[in-house]
Design a protein around this motif. Sequence first.
Motif, short mmCIF file in Angstrom:
data_model
loop_
_atom_site.label_atom_id
_atom_site.label_comp_id
_atom_site.label_asym_id
_atom_site.label_seq_id
_atom_site.Cartn_x
_atom_site.Cartn_y
_atom_site.Cartn_z
N HIS A 215 -13.84 -3.91 -14.22
CA HIS A 215 -13.92 -2.70 -13.41
C HIS A 215 -15.37 -2.20 -13.40
N HIS A 216 -16.28 -3.06 -13.04
CA HIS A 216 -17.72 -2.80 -12.96
C HIS A 216 -18.33 -2.60 -14.34
N ASN A 217 -18.04 -1.48 -15.03
CA ASN A 217 -18.65 -1.27 -16.34
C ASN A 217 -17.61 -1.14 -17.46
N SER A 218 -16.40 -1.63 -17.21
CA SER A 218 -15.38 -1.77 -18.23
C SER A 218 -14.48 -2.92 -17.80
N ALA A 219 -13.49 -3.26 -18.62
CA ALA A 219 -12.62 -4.39 -18.28
C ALA A 219 -11.27 -4.21 -18.96
N SER A 220 -10.27 -4.97 -18.49
CA SER A 220 -8.93 -4.88 -19.06
C SER A 220 -8.26 -6.25 -18.99
N VAL A 221 -7.18 -6.39 -19.77
CA VAL A 221 -6.45 -7.65 -19.87
C VAL A 221 -4.97 -7.38 -19.66
N THR A 222 -4.31 -8.23 -18.87
CA THR A 222 -2.87 -8.12 -18.68
C THR A 222 -2.21 -9.46 -18.96
N SER A 223 -0.94 -9.43 -19.30
CA SER A 223 -0.17 -10.66 -19.45
C SER A 223 0.16 -11.22 -18.08
N GLY A 224 0.33 -12.54 -18.02
CA GLY A 224 0.65 -13.18 -16.75
C GLY A 224 -0.57 -13.33 -15.87
N TRP A 225 -0.38 -14.04 -14.77
CA TRP A 225 -1.45 -14.23 -13.80
C TRP A 225 -1.25 -13.25 -12.66
N GLN A 226 -2.12 -12.24 -12.61
CA GLN A 226 -1.98 -11.15 -11.67
C GLN A 226 -2.96 -11.29 -10.51
N GLY A 227 -2.50 -10.85 -9.33
CA GLY A 227 -3.37 -10.85 -8.17
C GLY A 227 -3.40 -12.18 -7.45
N GLU A 228 -4.30 -12.29 -6.49
CA GLU A 228 -4.46 -13.53 -5.74
C GLU A 228 -4.99 -14.63 -6.64
N ILE A 229 -4.90 -15.87 -6.19
CA ILE A 229 -5.50 -16.97 -6.93
C ILE A 229 -7.00 -16.73 -7.02
N PRO A 230 -7.56 -16.67 -8.21
CA PRO A 230 -8.95 -16.23 -8.38
C PRO A 230 -9.95 -17.34 -8.06
N LEU A 231 -11.21 -16.92 -7.98
CA LEU A 231 -12.29 -17.88 -7.77
C LEU A 231 -12.45 -18.79 -8.97
N THR A 232 -12.39 -18.22 -10.18
CA THR A 232 -12.60 -19.00 -11.39
C THR A 232 -11.42 -18.84 -12.34
N ALA A 233 -11.33 -19.77 -13.29
CA ALA A 233 -10.32 -19.71 -14.34
C ALA A 233 -10.93 -20.24 -15.62
N TRP A 234 -10.39 -19.80 -16.74
CA TRP A 234 -10.87 -20.23 -18.06
C TRP A 234 -9.79 -21.04 -18.76
N VAL A 235 -10.24 -22.04 -19.51
CA VAL A 235 -9.40 -22.71 -20.50
C VAL A 235 -10.14 -22.62 -21.83
N MET A 236 -9.50 -22.00 -22.81
CA MET A 236 -10.14 -21.80 -24.11
C MET A 236 -9.43 -22.60 -25.18
N GLY A 237 -10.21 -23.37 -25.96
CA GLY A 237 -9.70 -24.01 -27.15
C GLY A 237 -10.04 -23.17 -28.36
N TYR A 238 -9.75 -23.68 -29.56
CA TYR A 238 -9.97 -22.87 -30.75
C TYR A 238 -11.44 -22.47 -30.93
N PRO A 239 -12.42 -23.39 -30.86
CA PRO A 239 -13.81 -22.95 -31.06
C PRO A 239 -14.26 -21.90 -30.05
N LEU A 240 -13.84 -22.00 -28.80
CA LEU A 240 -14.22 -21.00 -27.81
C LEU A 240 -13.61 -19.65 -28.14
N LEU A 241 -12.33 -19.64 -28.46
CA LEU A 241 -11.65 -18.38 -28.73
C LEU A 241 -12.19 -17.71 -29.99
N GLU A 242 -12.40 -18.48 -31.04
CA GLU A 242 -12.90 -17.91 -32.29
C GLU A 242 -14.35 -17.44 -32.15
N ARG A 243 -15.18 -18.21 -31.49
CA ARG A 243 -16.58 -17.80 -31.33
C ARG A 243 -16.69 -16.53 -30.49
#
Length: 801
Positions: free
Chosen positions: A491-519
């Motif tokens: 939201h420009h200068n803040s952000a939020s997280v929701t469960s599920g895939w919300q909204g239109e199909i986005p431009l980008t997507a992330w796949v996180m493994g353990y090292p990415l998530l922990e770092r």
Amino acid sequence: MKKPVQGRIYASVILVASIIFLLPGYQQQEEQVKPRVIAETQTYSFVNNVKPILDNKCLACHSCYDAPCQLKMESWHGVERGASKRQVYDGGRLKDASPTRLYIDAQTAQEWRNKGFYSVLSEYVHEEDQTTLPLMQQMLDLGQSNPLPLNTKVPDTIQLGFDRVNSCPAPGEFSDYAEKFPHGGMPLAVSGLDKQEFKTLSTWLKQGAKIDSQPITLSDTEQLMIKRWESWLNQSDKRSRLLSRYLYEHLFLGHLYLTRADQSGNSTPAFYQLIRSFTPPGNKAVIVPTVRPNDDPEQLFYYRLIPVPGTIVHKTHITYRFDADRLEHYQQLFSSADWNVETLPGYGYEERSNPFITFAAIPAKLRYRFLLNDARFFVRNFIRGPVCRGQIATNVIRDQFWVMFEDPGFELYSNNPQYQSSVNDYLGLPGEKSSLLDFGSQWFNYNNDRNTYLDLRQKAYQQAYPSGAALQHIWDGDQTNNNAFLTVFRHHNSASVTSGWQGEIPLTAWVMGYPLLERTYYELVVNFDVFGSVSHQAQTRLYFDLIRNGSETNFLRFMPAASRQAIYSDWYQASAKIKAKITYHDLDSQTPSDITYSSTKPKEELLQILMHRYPTLTSAEDSINRCNACNDPPTRSAATQASIALRSIAAKPASTLAGIKWLPEATFVRINSVQGDGLQHAAKPFLAYTLLRNRRHSSVAYLLGESLRYQEDLDTLTILPEPVGSYPNLILQLDVSQLDDFVTSFSNIDSKRSFNQFVQHWGVGRMNPQFWQVFHSFTDYMQATNPLEAGVYDMNRYGHW
């Protein structure tokens, strides 16, 4: 010849010092705080009369680190502490600042005075023996004596919003403040206190501002559960001590909840914080005041659970279940593999900067499973935590993207000890050395380490999976866990997280493994110091840029090799291509994907496949934003009517729906519906929605110059049937019978003028007499529908409506 020069220098110093001494900011040194005289008879109680007013009319601005003038009003502790001219969020300071965390860095009012805070409750005496009213009273008087007219737009001359420079007058400076800001009384630029509220606060202040705080009482069940937790967390063997440290460093920011029965027998959540205390269980907790949770406590400490004090505010309310079932789960999870600890790690630079080495004794498979089971909580920690406050903090992520995780059965790091040991040294994180002189060398070293790690990772995955990434490599949440697929909204200068895939199909997507998530968690939560220098903040945000890039390219492994570069180039346009060559790791365009595609749009196809496979976990049935052939229920409830009406403006680009161009980032919508269909508030049922503006950029590869990469015509709108975000920028209100008129009105916006007319008709302005009732109705909505997540929303980003 030197003496006259020295004399002139000395005289100049005296003159400058004299001038400085006479400046307004120094006049407060000539004043003395007058001890509060508590009247024997109190007309009003702080707990029963005063605090409800503060919660209703003050807390929406005065909470958390970004409270104006650090005047926090979640509890009496912050009111008693008072205000300060020092800023917590300061992107330009050259050295780390001393922290000023409520409950931690000082305990008494006098200790806070020694740290530069001044009372807002006490009278002050001038050197002429003149007494000034308490600063809070002066602010309230100014608001009452010079209010803005009701039902009018707040003038642009009054500075509001996230970027405003707070003016924090000390007691002796108030007359200058009132002259400079005639409409600067409290509450600021919003419909203020009614007569009874003003009388209550003024009388309370006049009678000495007595704080009759009541201690938090715990039920027998709560005390027993806390005792079980503290006993388990404070076991003395090395294995238990390492595990408890790992858990603490991952849970310290959360609001951990148990449940308790209220007077009506209904179950309500009770929230706690996990702390390190110098005192053992059974004694009053004394918080270890280290800057970070992995700093050296330097003496014996204990893990303790303490109640979250004060009123819950949404922006800091990140919840995590911590009951008997959770304890049993931990005991089963971390005993499901054999592991031992020979030597406990310390708290030095190496241990703090590299959790993969610090906690190597705990099997990585167990650590990863611990994070996956509640992935939304951990992602929320670094998306909604202290680090993500401000445009520079958030402009390294897209406005809307989908997140998924590598399946723990195939994620390579957590399943291959030999691979782990080969890459651990390259997984360290920058930011521990915060000196400006260290910035360049620190950054280059850690960036090189990260790219070396990706070299090793790419080779290891090619060897382990020569056919490439497959669908089963994406975690399916074990078919039931709604943490598997998440959506992040910026939201420009803040952000939020929701469960599920919300909204239109986005431009980008992330796949996180353990090292990415922990770092990501350690860089943005554990190791982040909100009081840190510009060097520390820059290192943190630059590394977050690498995290985003790594998550995106990990997703691209699932694309056909021949398609990756074109997709990547669309994500990193123009000058970002240069950064992709210089800073980022080379994109793997050779390794195949073990997924068969049938279209020319593999990104969209893969996301559609996953939604089809896991419709419940991905929220595939989106009747507003992704409705191609929706099966609307035959009954036309208010919610169904709203979905049908709002879908006509959802997911459209600004090039065809111009109104998006003037809409702020997060708009709450209250739809008053018919009796019996919705939620009850003020004798009117209503439905709550959020309009989220998704801004499009040619890339998000740089911390600065965001406006140069802005692609306004590609902005879109996501509409969700719940409040999303902690900082509404605007509130719109309508009846369900007005839905078609509302949509038509928004669709016809074609200029700033017509947008202002739209807001004037449908918006709830700051000076609307019903503003506070409507504003807090969204908290009431959450309290009724999702009480675990309910908290007071913040209005520091509400516009001049």
